[in-house]
Design a protein around this motif. Structure first.
Motif, short mmCIF file in Angstrom:
data_model
loop_
_atom_site.label_atom_id
_atom_site.label_comp_id
_atom_site.label_asym_id
_atom_site.label_seq_id
_atom_site.Cartn_x
_atom_site.Cartn_y
_atom_site.Cartn_z
N ASN A 33 5.27 -9.38 -5.69
CA ASN A 33 5.64 -9.32 -6.16
C ASN A 33 3.86 -7.98 -6.90
OD1 ASN A 33 8.20 -10.06 -7.58
ND2 ASN A 33 7.89 -11.84 -7.43
N GLU A 34 3.05 -8.31 -7.26
CA GLU A 34 2.14 -7.87 -7.41
C GLU A 34 1.91 -6.44 -7.28
OE1 GLU A 34 -2.06 -9.75 -6.63
OE2 GLU A 34 -2.55 -8.19 -7.25
N TYR A 35 2.18 -6.25 -5.19
CA TYR A 35 2.57 -4.84 -4.74
C TYR A 35 3.45 -4.22 -5.20
CZ TYR A 35 -1.72 -6.06 -1.86
OH TYR A 35 -2.51 -6.08 -1.40
N LYS A 36 4.72 -5.42 -5.71
CA LYS A 36 6.02 -4.23 -5.94
C LYS A 36 5.43 -3.29 -7.80
CE LYS A 36 10.02 -6.21 -5.76
NZ LYS A 36 11.00 -7.51 -6.07
N SER A 37 5.24 -4.13 -8.43
CA SER A 37 4.40 -3.39 -9.97
C SER A 37 3.30 -2.80 -9.89
CB SER A 37 3.84 -5.00 -10.71
OG SER A 37 4.77 -6.00 -10.79
N LYS A 38 2.22 -2.81 -8.58
CA LYS A 38 0.97 -1.76 -8.32
C LYS A 38 2.04 -0.78 -8.15
CE LYS A 38 -2.95 -4.49 -7.81
NZ LYS A 38 -3.30 -5.44 -7.21
N LEU A 39 2.63 -0.29 -7.45
CA LEU A 39 3.08 0.48 -6.24
C LEU A 39 4.29 1.53 -7.40
CD1 LEU A 39 3.79 1.84 -3.58
CD2 LEU A 39 4.81 0.00 -3.47
N LEU A 40 5.20 0.83 -8.25
CA LEU A 40 5.78 1.66 -9.07
C LEU A 40 5.60 1.94 -10.35
CD1 LEU A 40 9.06 1.87 -10.21
CD2 LEU A 40 8.63 -0.46 -11.22
N ALA A 41 4.58 1.30 -10.56
CA ALA A 41 3.49 1.34 -12.22
C ALA A 41 2.56 3.78 -11.23
CB ALA A 41 2.54 0.81 -12.82
#
Ligand code: BTN
Length: 323
Positions: free
Chosen positions: A238-246
């Motif tokens: 989840n953390e990578y998903k948020s960072k990546l999308l941002a």
């Protein structure tokens, strides 16, 4: 969102600070007793939440979430994020939003899709929460002949974001697939609504699907020989998903605001995994065989066939011929 996630989201928004049980209960329309039960459930799942009488609940330690707050936390720009648990296709929902007037920078995100769409009428496997699936609405003021560069700009933005947030080096397979070690980890589908009266674009929807990690059941038979993921594990990142999308959104807007093709076309070319390869290019019913010489400044694939004739393709599908 289920209650557990809504409670966690409230605590997460004020991480490290206490939020009273009363405030949570009132805001979510549930009883204080339900808040207490939900907090205990979250603790059992490993979330570190302290509580003191009359001093509410405090989320401590690291917590990985994927929601509007976690995305906004990492983004520099301000985006209108509309997050759904499941949608048939974020591109279809984004088109509905756009046709009802949603502004530029609206982003439709789904934790999973049931009818993810790929290019050329194909299906895009996106039923698993291991991936990142979203569609960005733009209202480009560029001429129609420049619209194909939206995809080129997006491919470069994704490639740079994966490098910056996950430390993985990628290649771009013309037109718009992102590869890591010969495996496709991301596909991009751009759709546009044209305004014929003044030959302009009413809106464009850029859909991006990324395999961040691998579903516990692996990739299905249809794609198992070509698909890969950024991380070779089955946990949901989840953390990578948020960072990546941002980061992808920030990168796209950086290129989009000035829309200088020179600022991304050279990066696109340099990251190509096709230059120098022998390929079959499929376009409609036609197949041209030849060697890829270059990607030109119009983002066309430049092929030399066996007779020495040069072909330039704006679109199509290139298949590398294995030696
Ligand atoms: C392709 O590889 O052919 C393009 C795949 C694009 C998939 C993304 S996932 C988010 C958005 N919603 C869709 O239905 N498709 C795009």
């Amino acid at each position: 969102m289920e209650t557990k996630e809504r409670v966690l989201t409230m605590l997460y928004a004020q991480k490290g600070q206490s939020v009273s049980g009363e405030e949570i209960a009132a805001s979510l329309g549930i009883s204080r007793n339900s808040v207490w039960k939900t907090v205990n459930q979250l603790r059992k799942e490993g979330y570190e939440i302290s509580s003191k009488t009359n001093d509410g609940y405090t989320l401590l330690g690291e917590c990985e979430l994927f929601n509007e707050y976690s995305i906004a936390k990492y983004a520099r720009g301000k985006y209108q994020i509309e997050l759904y648990d499941v949608l048939p296709s974020t591109n279809d929902t984004a088109k509905e939003y756009a046709s009802k007037g949603a502004g530029e920078g609206t982003v439709i995100v789904a934790r999973a899709q049931t009818k993810g769409k790929g290019r050329m009428g194909r299906k895009f496997f996106s039923e698993s929460e291991n991936g990142l699936y979203f569609s960005l609405i733009l209202r480009p003021k560029i001429s129609l002949d420049k619209c194909s560069f939206l995809t080129v700009m997006t491919a470069v933005s994704v490639l740079e974001a994966i490098k910056e947030t996950c430390g993985r080096e990628c290649q771009i397979k013309w037109v718009n697939d992102i590869y890591i070690n010969d495996r496709k980890v991301c596909g991009i589908l751009t759709e546009a609504s044209l305004n014929m009266e003044n030959a302009s674009t009413d809106y464009a929807v850029i859909g991006i699907g990324i395999n961040v990690s691998i579903d516990k059941d692996g990739f299905n038979d249809e794609i198992k020989d070509i698909a890969g993921a950024i991380f070779d594990t089955t946990d949901i990142k989840n953390e990578y998903k948020s960072k990546l999308l941002a980061k992808i959104l920030d990168n796209i807007f950086l290129y989009y605001e000035s829309f200088q093709v020179e600022s991304f076309i050279e990066k696109y070319r340099k990251s190509s995994n096709l230059i120098g390869e022998n390929v079959d290019v499929l376009r409609g019913n036609e197949t041209i065989e030849g060697k890829v010489l270059d990607i030109d400044n119009e983002a066309r694939l430049v092929i030399e066939d066996k007779a020495g004739k040069i072909h330039r393709f704006f679109s199509g599908e290139a298949r590398v011929k294995r030696k």
